[in-house]
Design a protein around this motif. Sequence first.
Motif, PDB file in Angstrom:
ATOM      1  N   ILE A 126      58.941  25.943 -22.237  1.00 29.71           N
ATOM      2  CA  ILE A 126      57.654  25.259 -22.378  1.00 29.71           C
ATOM      3  C   ILE A 126      56.610  26.042 -21.588  1.00 29.71           C
ATOM      4  N   VAL A 127      55.565  26.443 -22.277  1.00 31.07           N
ATOM      5  CA  VAL A 127      54.529  27.267 -21.669  1.00 31.07           C
ATOM      6  C   VAL A 127      53.268  26.408 -21.540  1.00 31.07           C
ATOM      7  N   ASP A 128      52.866  26.178 -20.308  1.00 31.32           N
ATOM      8  CA  ASP A 128      51.818  25.195 -20.012  1.00 31.32           C
ATOM      9  C   ASP A 128      50.831  25.796 -19.011  1.00 31.32           C
ATOM     10  N   GLY A 129      49.631  25.226 -18.964  1.00 24.99           N
ATOM     11  CA  GLY A 129      48.675  25.495 -17.891  1.00 24.99           C
ATOM     12  C   GLY A 129      48.441  26.968 -17.618  1.00 24.99           C
ATOM     13  N   GLY A 130      48.642  27.343 -16.353  1.00 24.63           N
ATOM     14  CA  GLY A 130      48.403  28.715 -15.930  1.00 24.63           C
ATOM     15  C   GLY A 130      49.176  29.730 -16.745  1.00 24.63           C
ATOM     16  N   ALA A 131      50.362  29.371 -17.206  1.00 22.87           N
ATOM     17  CA  ALA A 131      51.177  30.319 -17.976  1.00 22.87           C
ATOM     18  C   ALA A 131      50.555  30.602 -19.335  1.00 22.87           C
ATOM     19  N   ILE A 132      49.806  29.656 -19.864  1.00 25.24           N
ATOM     20  CA  ILE A 132      49.118  29.915 -21.137  1.00 25.24           C
ATOM     21  C   ILE A 132      48.015  30.947 -20.912  1.00 25.24           C
ATOM     22  N   SER A 133      47.310  30.810 -19.819  1.00 23.83           N
ATOM     23  CA  SER A 133      46.245  31.774 -19.527  1.00 23.83           C
ATOM     24  C   SER A 133      46.804  33.178 -19.327  1.00 23.83           C
ATOM     25  N   ARG A 158      42.056  30.797 -26.260  1.00 23.26           N
ATOM     26  CA  ARG A 158      42.528  32.064 -25.717  1.00 23.26           C
ATOM     27  C   ARG A 158      43.835  32.511 -26.394  1.00 23.26           C
ATOM     28  N   LEU A 159      44.672  31.537 -26.675  1.00 23.48           N
ATOM     29  CA  LEU A 159      46.010  31.844 -27.207  1.00 23.48           C
ATOM     30  C   LEU A 159      45.931  32.250 -28.677  1.00 23.48           C
ATOM     31  N   SER A 160      45.062  31.563 -29.411  1.00 20.25           N
ATOM     32  CA  SER A 160      45.036  31.738 -30.870  1.00 20.25           C
ATOM     33  C   SER A 160      43.878  32.607 -31.335  1.00 20.25           C
ATOM     34  N   GLY A 161      42.890  32.788 -30.481  1.00 22.73           N
ATOM     35  CA  GLY A 161      41.680  33.463 -30.917  1.00 22.73           C
ATOM     36  C   GLY A 161      40.709  32.562 -31.661  1.00 22.73           C
TER      37      GLY A 161
END
Lengths: 286, 286, 286, 286
Positions: A126-133, A158-161
């Motif tokens: 699970i990728v959440d919060g700071g890890a997504i950035s 940020r993740l998808s554009g």
Amino acid sequence: MKQIGQELLQKVITSRPLNSHKGDYGRLLLIGGTYPYGGAIIMAALAAVRSGAGLVTAATDRENIAALHSRLPEAMAFDLRETDRLFEQMARADVVLIGPGLAEGDFEKALLSKLLQEAGEDQVLIVDGGAISLFSQAALSFLKAQAIFTPHQKEWERLSGLPVAEQTEAANRAAVNAFPLGTILVQKKHGTAIYQSGSSESWQLTAGGPYQATGGMGDTLAGMIAAFAGQFKEQSLLDRVAAATLLHSVIADALSREAYVVLPTDISREIPRWMKLLCEEKTDFS
Amino acid sequence: MKQIGQELLQKVITSRPLNSHKGDYGRLLLIGGTYPYGGAIIMAALAAVRSGAGLVTAATDRENIAALHSRLPEAMAFDLRETDRLFEQMARADVVLIGPGLAEGDFEKALLSKLLQEAGEDQVLIVDGGAISLFSQAALSFLKAQAIFTPHQKEWERLSGLPVAEQTEAANRAAVNAFPLGTILVQKKHGTAIYQSGSSESWQLTAGGPYQATGGMGDTLAGMIAAFAGQFKEQSLLDRVAAATLLHSVIADALSREAYVVLPTDISREIPRWMKLLCEEKTDFS
Amino acid sequence: MKQIGQELLQKVITSRPLNSHKGDYGRLLLIGGTYPYGGAIIMAALAAVRSGAGLVTAATDRENIAALHSRLPEAMAFDLRETDRLFEQMARADVVLIGPGLAEGDFEKALLSKLLQEAGEDQVLIVDGGAISLFSQAALSFLKAQAIFTPHQKEWERLSGLPVAEQTEAANRAAVNAFPLGTILVQKKHGTAIYQSGSSESWQLTAGGPYQATGGMGDTLAGMIAAFAGQFKEQSLLDRVAAATLLHSVIADALSREAYVVLPTDISREIPRWMKLLCEEKTDFS
Amino acid sequence: MKQIGQELLQKVITSRPLNSHKGDYGRLLLIGGTYPYGGAIIMAALAAVRSGAGLVTAATDRENIAALHSRLPEAMAFDLRETDRLFEQMARADVVLIGPGLAEGDFEKALLSKLLQEAGEDQVLIVDGGAISLFSQAALSFLKAQAIFTPHQKEWERLSGLPVAEQTEAANRAAVNAFPLGTILVQKKHGTAIYQSGSSESWQLTAGGPYQATGGMGDTLAGMIAAFAGQFKEQSLLDRVAAATLLHSVIADALSREAYVVLPTDISREIPRWMKLLCEEKTDFS
């Protein structure tokens, strides 16, 4: 979009077999809470433990461990800079949650990168919060684990554009399909939506409200998702993620009847009671 | 196997004489909670204090003391690496519990070894968790203290040599008889069983359930056993151990009526109320 | 001996004047909680704050402050090894309590000695726990402050020279008279007794019971006495001390109706409610 | 003076729009809690979070962070000596509260001075406790932010030059007018009064009582004011400040019906429930 309804909670949250033990309910590793965000991993761990996770271990700053143990002695905790221990724990975990309160430094970036490569096919990540950035699209080529992303709108941009204004259902679904097959997206917003790579459907949350607009709400949700991912394996991961997300807001709705704001730790406190009610199908919260 | 029934609780938990003081209810030394398992000794100490122990002192990592005192100022706590103090405290204790959250390092191994030799005939020594893993059969020749072992199935396998599948009642009883006469075994599993070296009987717990399948449950049980071992001396140690074990699950059963999972600290919170009810024989929890 | 009855509580605990502020309810300095007894000063401070003290400052080990603030942000806390600050705070305090969890080391001994000399006539000085053990009769010649001693039987033996078996009412009264006129003795035991130097009377507590036989009870009592010494100045100090001592046990008695043991922090939690009931003379707890 | 009445609470505390998020409810930076006053910033942060602030960050001593996170994982916290981070956070905050538990040292003085210069016109700056003592009139010439001062009588004396005995309504109003137009003064005392520079009116609190005479009350009030300043923007800042001040005492009054003293953290616990009641106009607390 399909709405996620109460029947899903009752489908997912079922009675435990009598002869079972903590190993059957998920070995969770939660990574985050680095300075100055120590509270985030405490909230995620509280939510996970109270959602029924069998074993919860937090990898966080060493100086954050006293606060975590004071509040939640039920979780284990170690210094995430002990990377040998971290990767050993990662190898043994059923579910790895990275991101609640993860500062965006070089160490954290390298850690995430290594984790993405190391996580195995039989693990939920699970990728959440700071890890997504800190996540970069390049990492997708390495990803073997079953991944769940839990971005809010800016993080999803940020993740998808996709700019926030263009985050329509169709655009989101297309963007999710660029992720490995089966990847789950929990897009957090008013009316949180859930997508899965490869699926032509999407699901929308109808519970929740502005009384949840306070720091730590997402950390608590991430902990609940992690706990549900480690349990209830007779249901699809998508159903488990959707059920955790719905339960989080259903409890907030209930508490909001007597509170102007609902704090993350207020939600966690109520989880065992609500899971019991739902398991016994005694509850109609509509 | 004989079932442990409610009447045992009422037999063991009796009113305190009016003119008594904390020295009459056990001086307990709890050793464990070493990094990264600090929470375990907090849970054991909470359970011991709330079960009526007169004086509870924890020997743990120095960095764990703030969390323990924040949660439980009622316990004393010192750095277990201060070995002079540790052995001085050991000599004064009525009951020594070693193991909840004891990491399996060289220091801990040496400590256990010394403790096993030093503990005297008039002391109760409870060997739990990490201390079971560090225990070697060779130590049995030194053992003078009245010992209680509280392994789960895997730990019992290591201790007894019996593979989990071969842990039948008869095999367990035979294995226990290899321990010094009077040694008590609390074999934790679904339907926890209790054995005593030299006895041709064994006892089975009928309370408890899968809502207890969460980290820290055993640490809480160990703390309760330690507290009961320091009190109620008009009953046999076996009866006291069985009563503590039963009470732990009886409370969990009661709480599980309104909670999908029951956390260790939830059980501890309820102990004084249940002991009061049982002491007054007002309760029928069947 | 005269029994201390409920009417004393109602005499002492009176309504606060509307136009008053925290300076009117006592500036308290609590000294103790040195390693490994950190919890003791937390319990004393909790009791003092919840008994209505205006300002509570704890001088303790620096490493103990996080636990204290986590549990009780209402108190200030500083490192008792900062002696400049300590003596500055002492000079400004109305009430100084020294002893809960005070380790018996050279530093503590020197500190007590200096404190005994420095404390002024208009200050109340409560000598408890570790400070009683460190106290020497020689110090009595320096003592200007209004002193209160709160020994249990063994500590009273050390302080007075009277063996426990010889601590009769007459002997105790004679021993107290060797202390400066007005000095108060709270002799803690089953049926705690209170004496005052120069008085031909003594008072006995009829409340309390063996459910209080747990570590930290005395620390909580000391905190309550300190708080009462800083308030209710229209009554004699003796009456205030007796009222605090009685209230401590009255609350324990009430809680013991539903709990086999009553923890020190359980008592503190209930203090404001009981003081309100007593202030309004609505309560008959006999 | 105009009395601040219940209708103000119902005017200010209104329902949140459904589609809103934590950014809409204020990004707060709270500065203080320096040794030995760590608890003060914990109380201010608790009050702010429970009053509905969207995001609360505390700048405090590094050694104070564990206690804060243990009690309130919902807040972020960093070392106030990391001045780069501090000024970066300041620039992003909607509301800056400086002073609860701010020690009066050189570092703190320099920090306050820089903050006063840096705070922008669109920021609310609340100057409380230690920051009032460190404030010098010279700073007023720099002040661009919308300022709120929350002195008790002695602090107001220092700030205004008015001796306590001369702090009449007219004198206070004149003194406030020496501050930049719009500056708000919450003068804390029995019957707290509120003034605004440029206004010919003043407002008086009729709630509150001597059960609030305990350390930390002002820190809790400051946190509530900060939270209200970050929300409810359809109302004037004056109304929001007055509503927070009134709510603080209204809750204390309600709790005092069953408690002789009301602790600051008791008030914070009740805030969400009271805000809900008031928002729904269901309450008549007169």
